[in-house]
Scaffold this motif. Structure first.
Motif, mmCIF file in Angstrom:
data_model
loop_
_atom_site.group_PDB
_atom_site.id
_atom_site.type_symbol
_atom_site.label_atom_id
_atom_site.label_comp_id
_atom_site.label_asym_id
_atom_site.label_seq_id
_atom_site.Cartn_x
_atom_site.Cartn_y
_atom_site.Cartn_z
ATOM 1 N N ARG A 43 111.007 -33.754 -43.238
ATOM 2 C CA ARG A 43 111.833 -32.811 -41.909
ATOM 3 C C ARG A 43 113.167 -32.670 -42.706
ATOM 4 N NH1 ARG A 43 108.059 -34.825 -38.517
ATOM 5 N NH2 ARG A 43 108.955 -36.656 -38.415
ATOM 6 N N GLU A 44 113.937 -33.635 -43.205
ATOM 7 C CA GLU A 44 115.165 -33.737 -43.639
ATOM 8 C C GLU A 44 115.374 -32.950 -45.098
ATOM 9 O OE1 GLU A 44 116.192 -37.625 -43.346
ATOM 10 O OE2 GLU A 44 115.915 -37.838 -41.203
ATOM 11 N N GLY A 45 114.304 -32.562 -45.719
ATOM 12 C CA GLY A 45 114.507 -31.995 -46.941
ATOM 13 C C GLY A 45 114.602 -32.957 -48.298
ATOM 14 N N LYS A 46 114.145 -34.165 -47.934
ATOM 15 C CA LYS A 46 114.360 -35.337 -49.009
ATOM 16 C C LYS A 46 112.999 -35.324 -49.658
ATOM 17 C CE LYS A 46 117.369 -38.328 -45.976
ATOM 18 N NZ LYS A 46 117.484 -39.159 -45.357
ATOM 19 N N LEU A 47 113.465 -35.025 -51.147
ATOM 20 C CA LEU A 47 112.409 -35.236 -52.194
ATOM 21 C C LEU A 47 112.076 -36.570 -52.539
ATOM 22 C CD1 LEU A 47 110.008 -33.261 -53.383
ATOM 23 C CD2 LEU A 47 111.719 -33.038 -55.031
ATOM 24 N N THR A 48 111.153 -37.422 -52.096
ATOM 25 C CA THR A 48 110.800 -38.813 -52.468
ATOM 26 C C THR A 48 109.821 -38.887 -53.497
ATOM 27 O OG1 THR A 48 109.573 -39.342 -50.495
ATOM 28 C CG2 THR A 48 111.929 -39.636 -50.246
ATOM 29 N N LEU A 49 109.581 -40.043 -53.798
ATOM 30 C CA LEU A 49 108.475 -40.154 -54.900
ATOM 31 C C LEU A 49 107.054 -39.737 -54.722
ATOM 32 C CD1 LEU A 49 108.320 -40.764 -58.070
ATOM 33 C CD2 LEU A 49 107.830 -43.151 -57.291
ATOM 34 N N PRO A 50 106.583 -40.025 -53.527
ATOM 35 C CA PRO A 50 105.095 -39.395 -53.367
ATOM 36 C C PRO A 50 105.238 -37.948 -53.556
ATOM 37 C CG PRO A 50 105.750 -41.204 -51.692
ATOM 38 C CD PRO A 50 107.178 -40.880 -52.516
ATOM 39 N N LEU A 51 106.099 -37.044 -52.917
ATOM 40 C CA LEU A 51 106.061 -35.877 -53.168
ATOM 41 C C LEU A 51 106.356 -35.393 -54.692
ATOM 42 C CD1 LEU A 51 105.228 -34.146 -50.737
ATOM 43 C CD2 LEU A 51 107.692 -33.342 -50.550
ATOM 44 N N ILE A 52 107.270 -35.897 -55.240
ATOM 45 C CA ILE A 52 107.433 -35.692 -56.680
ATOM 46 C C ILE A 52 106.312 -35.754 -57.497
ATOM 47 C CG2 ILE A 52 108.741 -36.393 -58.649
ATOM 48 C CD1 ILE A 52 111.125 -36.848 -56.852
ATOM 49 N N ARG A 53 105.537 -36.828 -57.129
ATOM 50 C CA ARG A 53 104.429 -37.144 -58.056
ATOM 51 C C ARG A 53 103.232 -36.137 -57.817
ATOM 52 N NH1 ARG A 53 102.097 -38.649 -63.062
ATOM 53 N NH2 ARG A 53 100.115 -39.239 -62.555
ATOM 54 N N ALA A 54 103.049 -35.973 -56.095
ATOM 55 C CA ALA A 54 102.037 -34.970 -55.903
ATOM 56 C C ALA A 54 102.316 -33.525 -56.752
ATOM 57 C CB ALA A 54 102.072 -35.015 -54.536
ATOM 58 N N MET A 55 103.515 -33.147 -56.656
ATOM 59 C CA MET A 55 103.922 -31.767 -56.964
ATOM 60 C C MET A 55 103.686 -31.606 -58.437
ATOM 61 S SD MET A 55 106.982 -29.815 -55.117
ATOM 62 C CE MET A 55 108.075 -30.962 -55.250
ATOM 63 N N ALA A 56 103.647 -32.901 -59.203
ATOM 64 C CA ALA A 56 103.597 -32.707 -60.785
ATOM 65 C C ALA A 56 102.006 -32.749 -61.250
ATOM 66 C CB ALA A 56 104.024 -34.180 -61.464
ATOM 67 N N VAL A 57 101.394 -33.327 -60.263
ATOM 68 C CA VAL A 57 99.832 -33.381 -60.704
ATOM 69 C C VAL A 57 98.809 -32.365 -59.760
ATOM 70 C CG1 VAL A 57 100.226 -35.625 -61.688
ATOM 71 C CG2 VAL A 57 99.336 -35.155 -59.276
ATOM 72 N N CYS A 58 99.369 -31.900 -58.699
ATOM 73 C CA CYS A 58 98.399 -30.845 -57.774
ATOM 74 C C CYS A 58 98.284 -29.583 -58.233
ATOM 75 C CB CYS A 58 99.069 -30.948 -56.324
ATOM 76 S SG CYS A 58 100.485 -29.962 -56.068
ATOM 77 N N SER A 59 97.437 -28.628 -57.657
ATOM 78 C CA SER A 59 96.958 -27.601 -58.177
ATOM 79 C C SER A 59 98.354 -26.556 -57.811
ATOM 80 C CB SER A 59 95.726 -27.066 -57.223
ATOM 81 O OG SER A 59 96.335 -27.021 -55.959
ATOM 82 N N GLU A 60 98.298 -25.365 -58.403
ATOM 83 C CA GLU A 60 99.166 -24.486 -58.162
ATOM 84 C C GLU A 60 99.591 -24.009 -56.708
ATOM 85 O OE1 GLU A 60 101.186 -20.205 -59.754
ATOM 86 O OE2 GLU A 60 99.453 -21.155 -60.767
ATOM 87 N N LYS A 61 98.464 -23.716 -56.076
ATOM 88 C CA LYS A 61 98.465 -23.334 -54.629
ATOM 89 C C LYS A 61 98.964 -24.682 -53.847
ATOM 90 C CE LYS A 61 95.358 -22.134 -50.813
ATOM 91 N NZ LYS A 61 94.084 -21.814 -50.348
ATOM 92 N N GLN A 62 98.728 -25.814 -54.188
ATOM 93 C CA GLN A 62 99.293 -26.998 -53.421
ATOM 94 C C GLN A 62 100.644 -27.090 -53.609
ATOM 95 O OE1 GLN A 62 96.440 -30.013 -54.975
ATOM 96 N NE2 GLN A 62 95.323 -30.303 -52.856
ATOM 97 N N ARG A 63 101.048 -27.010 -54.924
ATOM 98 C CA ARG A 63 102.485 -27.217 -55.422
ATOM 99 C C ARG A 63 103.506 -26.105 -54.441
ATOM 100 N NH1 ARG A 63 101.590 -26.404 -60.155
ATOM 101 N NH2 ARG A 63 101.333 -28.660 -60.819
ATOM 102 N N ASN A 64 102.879 -24.790 -54.420
ATOM 103 C CA ASN A 64 103.425 -23.982 -53.609
ATOM 104 C C ASN A 64 103.718 -24.210 -52.162
ATOM 105 O OD1 ASN A 64 103.679 -22.354 -55.777
ATOM 106 N ND2 ASN A 64 101.994 -21.119 -55.388
ATOM 107 N N ILE A 65 102.734 -25.029 -51.455
ATOM 108 C CA ILE A 65 102.784 -25.364 -50.168
ATOM 109 C C ILE A 65 103.680 -26.528 -50.199
ATOM 110 C CG2 ILE A 65 101.536 -26.526 -48.466
ATOM 111 C CD1 ILE A 65 98.854 -25.165 -49.209
ATOM 112 N N LEU A 66 103.910 -27.431 -51.056
ATOM 113 C CA LEU A 66 104.575 -28.558 -51.160
ATOM 114 C C LEU A 66 106.242 -28.074 -51.303
ATOM 115 C CD1 LEU A 66 102.823 -31.359 -52.999
ATOM 116 C CD2 LEU A 66 103.011 -31.094 -50.638
#
Length: 315
Positions: free
Chosen positions: A226-249
């Motif tokens: 909510r505060e807009g902080k990109l922590t490691l779980p999200l960084i990793r998820a964006m690196a390996v998820c689908s393009e559609k999921q990446r756009n959501i993140l």
């Protein structure tokens, strides 16, 4: 930690004595924060490191209180910057007393900690702790610069972790070694121990922000997102998820009002949780390896157990 329970009582005694300000609001906010259920993790590290190296005096109590004041000051400032409403399961100080009062009392605690440092009669300790507060402040600014930046890198994230969280753990261990007149090898071991255990602590904290429980964590789940902080779980998820999921993140980081359940589902759909947990485990093991050269004692056993406790923590 039953073996240092008496030492922690002495630390609390110093804390209460030093909070006895003539200004009522300082006392009120100080008492509220100090009595709100903190685990005294960083002060405990000062005590256990010093005692594991044979320290027999009482200045480790003062140093532990100084560390707690520095930590509490950062919490007061953090909650204002993050607009947090909960801290340790209670209303945050800023939500009760207001932002201005919280910032000013945070400044008071920083000032008081430096006043207390003088009485240690150690320029080395003053040098270490003054530089530590500078690095922590730099970490806060670095984190602010990364807010709502979906392209923040793993490297920039780790720098914030090292500066904002791990640095005070490192300093806590370091001054504990210094007060015990440790040799250079033991000092370096303490520094490494604090750095690794502090990093592991933050990594687990970032996992719990998505997968913890508000009643046991004492803060709202999903606050980082909510505060807009990109922590490691999200960084990793964006690196390996689908393009559609990446756009959501990416949108979640940019906007900050995404459905947390949807974000958690995406994170769970990747190896982000396991990836972050594994890194935290590696840091914990490095912490343990750092102090293998310390003399065998019940205090060393505590130091060896702490990293594992942090890996399995729910607070």
């Amino acid at each position: 930690m039953k073996s240092i329970s008496d030492d922690l009582k002495e630390v609390d005694k110093i804390i209460r004595e030093q909070l006895n300000s003539e200004v009522a609001l300082v006392r009120a906010i100080g008492d509220y924060i100090i009595n709100s259920g903190g685990k005294r993790i960083r002060p405990s590290m000062v005590l256990v490191i010093a005692l594991s190296l044979g320290y027999k005096g009482n200045k480790h109590h003062l140093l532990a209180a100084i560390i707690e004041f520095i930590h509490t000051a950062t919490l007061l400032h953090d909650d204002v910057v993050d607009e947090s409403e909960l801290r340790r399961g209670l209303s945050s100080a800023n939500s009760i007393f207001g932002n201005a009062a919280s910032v000013l009392v945070g400044d008071y605690l920083y000032s008081k900690s430096f006043e207390m440092m003088v009485s240690t009669d150690s320029l080395r300790i003053m040098d270490i702790l003054s530089k530590t507060t500078t690095v922590i402040a730099e970490g806060e600014v670095l984190q602010l610069m990364n807010i709502r930046d979906p392209d923040a890198s793993f490297e920039s994230y780790m720098q914030v972790v090292r500066f904002k969280t791990a640095k005070l753990f490192e300093a806590s261990a370091h001054v504990g070694a210094i007060i015990a007149n440790a040799d250079l090898e033991q000092e370096n071991s303490a520094i490494a121990y604090g750095r690794h255990i502090g990093t592991s602590f933050q990594l687990i904290d970032d996992i719990l922000d998505y997968f913890g429980d508000v009643d046991t964590l004492g803060k709202n789940i999903g606050d980082d997102l909510r505060e807009g902080k990109l922590t490691l779980p999200l960084i990793r998820a964006m690196a390996v998820c689908s393009e559609k999921q990446r756009n959501i993140l990416r949108d979640a980081v940019l906007i900050g009002d995404a459905n947390l359940v949807d974000i958690i589902d995406i994170v769970k759909d990747t190896d982000a949780l396991q990836y972050t947990s594994k890194l935290a485990e590696c840091e914990a093991k490095e912490a343990q390896k750092s102090i293998l050269n310390y003399p065998c004692s019940s205090y060393k056993e505590i130091l060896m157990e702490l990293p594992l406790m942090f890996l399995n923590r729910i607070f």
